[in-house]
Enzyme design. Structure first.
Site, mmCIF file in Angstrom:
data_model
loop_
_atom_site.group_PDB
_atom_site.id
_atom_site.type_symbol
_atom_site.label_atom_id
_atom_site.label_comp_id
_atom_site.label_asym_id
_atom_site.label_seq_id
_atom_site.Cartn_x
_atom_site.Cartn_y
_atom_site.Cartn_z
ATOM 1 N N ASP A 116 2.988 9.432 -1.614
ATOM 2 C CA ASP A 116 1.836 8.775 -0.887
ATOM 3 C C ASP A 116 1.904 6.822 -1.580
ATOM 4 O O ASP A 116 1.516 7.416 -3.565
ATOM 5 C CB ASP A 116 0.767 9.693 -0.831
ATOM 6 N N HIS B 192 0.719 -1.160 -0.040
ATOM 7 C CA HIS B 192 0.272 0.428 0.516
ATOM 8 C C HIS B 192 0.599 1.222 0.110
ATOM 9 O O HIS B 192 0.143 2.176 -0.606
ATOM 10 C CB HIS B 192 -0.644 -0.021 1.337
#
Length: 468
Positions: free
Chosen positions: A366, A158
């Protein structure tokens, strides 16, 4: 039909929709898949025990079976607070200056991964598919293979994957990546992170990358692909229409008294660029004094990882910057930054998003960033807000009609805030329509189905060939 065994650091137990602390879209999608495949979600309970026994706490809630174990305080300190969040997390977010290398961290990380493997192996049946999540559990595939698990296994990361020149600073990086190659499918959020991984295995390990992107490793072909994650679009839009969302929207709108509002919603983390965001907003107020009393920034930042010193520092830094900016630009009836250190249920957040004229999503790095997608989904299509998005968020590769910014450039973000506030309605609608199509069509269900399809493999069988 093959069952699905999900393994992650923590387990999300199904809760009532809209409840405080309710599940995010990822948990909802995985729970749906687990119900469909009669699966089990395994991980850490979040609880401590004086002595590790391997006891499994099995529960069944809303049609989903969960299995959890407790960890010793030393495990939590070395594996979770240590290697996961003081070594891998900063390194994977390009913050080598914050990365800590401590031998005990690495030992604790491998010990806990071994405990996970020991505990979950008896739950795995021959035809099951095993899906492991995130940086906490990179070596577990190799450990499961050593215990004789021949099932098809996948790993989804992730977070970002760092460039080779950064990853090689990690002691025993070859062993860590070699253990990941025991998975049959390795998924990344974006093509950029995938490219960094493929560059490493080719240059540092001398492995061949085929034209289809598969990796040749010890007589096997490993699928490495980008699987961009999305939100649960249907569930989120329905929640945005709820009474709870409308009340949150109306209350927030009334409180700003006709002022324009920017919103940021981020876990309190140095990767989110909150300090730079505050400075950019402060620069906007300074450069546009006529706007100083007409614009509000609402920053929601729930604390996290309070036991890690770098997280304590970021909180102190943000409180100082908030005080400085508010002191310079506030008056007796108004403060320009509302800085809130708590979380809110998803339906309330949907109402907050809809009330905001600008979504300010400016992480320094991110993996994806689902707040950007939630902001888009929550907007009124007749009068949508504007998304300002960091070019270094994974979502920027999909949400190209956002106003993309370099979050390191205070001046650039400040100027983009002004541009967003002045954007004509027709342009806002045009951009929002394209953004919404991406969020709707590439949702979390699409991501889940694509990964599970890859995990099944071309033959659709759950277990590996014995010869593998």
């Amino acid at each position: 039909m093959s069952r699905l065994i999900v393994i992650s650091n923590r387990v999300s137990v199904p809760k009532a929709a809209g409840a405080a602390g309710a599940q995010g879209g990822l948990a909802i999608a995985l729970n749906s898949a687990l119900r469909e495949h009669r699966g089990i979600w395994f991980g850490w309970s979040g609880q401590e025990t004086e002595e590790f026994t391997g006891h499994l706490d099995m529960q069944r809630n809303e049609g989903v079976t969960t299995a959890t174990i407790d960890l010793e305080p030393q495990d939590i300190d070395e594996y979770y607070n240590g290697y996961a969040n003081r070594t891998l997390w900063p390194l994977f977010h390009y913050r080598i200056d914050l990365t800590e290398y401590d031998r005990s961290f690495g030992e604790g990380y491998e010990r806990v991964n071994a405990r996970f493997a020991d505990s979950v192996t008896p739950l795995i049946e021959p035809d099951d598919l095993v899906w492991v999540h995130d940086y906490h559990l990179l070596p577990i595939g190799s450990m499961l293979r050593q215990k004789g698990v021949k099932n098809r296994m996948g790993l989804f990361l992730h977070t970002p994957w760092p460039p080779t020149r950064l990853l090689v600073s990690l002691p025993f990086h070859e062993r860590l990546v070699g253990s990941m190659l025991e998975f049959d499918v390795i998924g990344f959020q974006t093509e950029e992170w995938l490219g960094s991984f493929l560059h490493y295995v080719e240059k540092e390990m001398g492995l061949d990358i085929n034209e289809d992107g598969t990796i040749d490793y010890r007589g096997r072909k490993i699928v490495a692909r980008a699987f961009p994650i999305g939100i649960d679009y249907t569930e989120f839009v329905e929640g945005a229409k709820s009474d709870e969302a409308r009340e949150a929207h109306d209350h927030l709108k009334a409180s700003v008294r006709g002022r324009k509002m920017l919103i940021g919603v981020d876990r309190l983390d140095y990767s989110k660029g909150l300090g730079e965001r505050f400075e950019s907003f402060g620069r906007f107020l300074t450069d546009n004094p006529d706007q100083a009393s007409k614009v509000v920034l609402l920053q929601i930042a729930p604390p996290s990882r309070g036991d890690v010193a770098s997280y304590q520092q970021i909180r102190e830094d943000l409180e100082r910057k908030t005080g400085h900016i508010n002191g310079a630009h506030a008056d007796v009836a108004f403060v320009p930054i509302r800085y809130v250190n708590r979380g809110y249920p998803r339906r309330q957040l949907a109402g907050f998003y809809r009330a905001a004229d600008i979504g300010l999503v400016t992480p320094l790095r991110d993996g994806m960033n689902l707040v950007a997608k939630e902001y888009v989904a929550a907007q009124d299509p007749e009068d949508p807000g504007v998304l300002i998005l960091s070019q270094f968020a994974g979502a920027a590769l999909q949400l190209t009609d956002a106003l993309l910014v370099n979050p390191h450039s205070i001046e650039h973000v400040s100027e983009t805030i002004k541009l967003a506030l002045e954007m004509p309605l027709a342009e806002r609608r045009r951009r929002h329509e394209k953004l919404l199509a991406s969020v709707r069509d590439e949702d979390v269900v699409h991501w889940r189905d694509e990964f599970v399809k890859a995990l099944f493999g071309k033959d659709g069988e759950g277990a590996r060939d014995e010869a593998a």
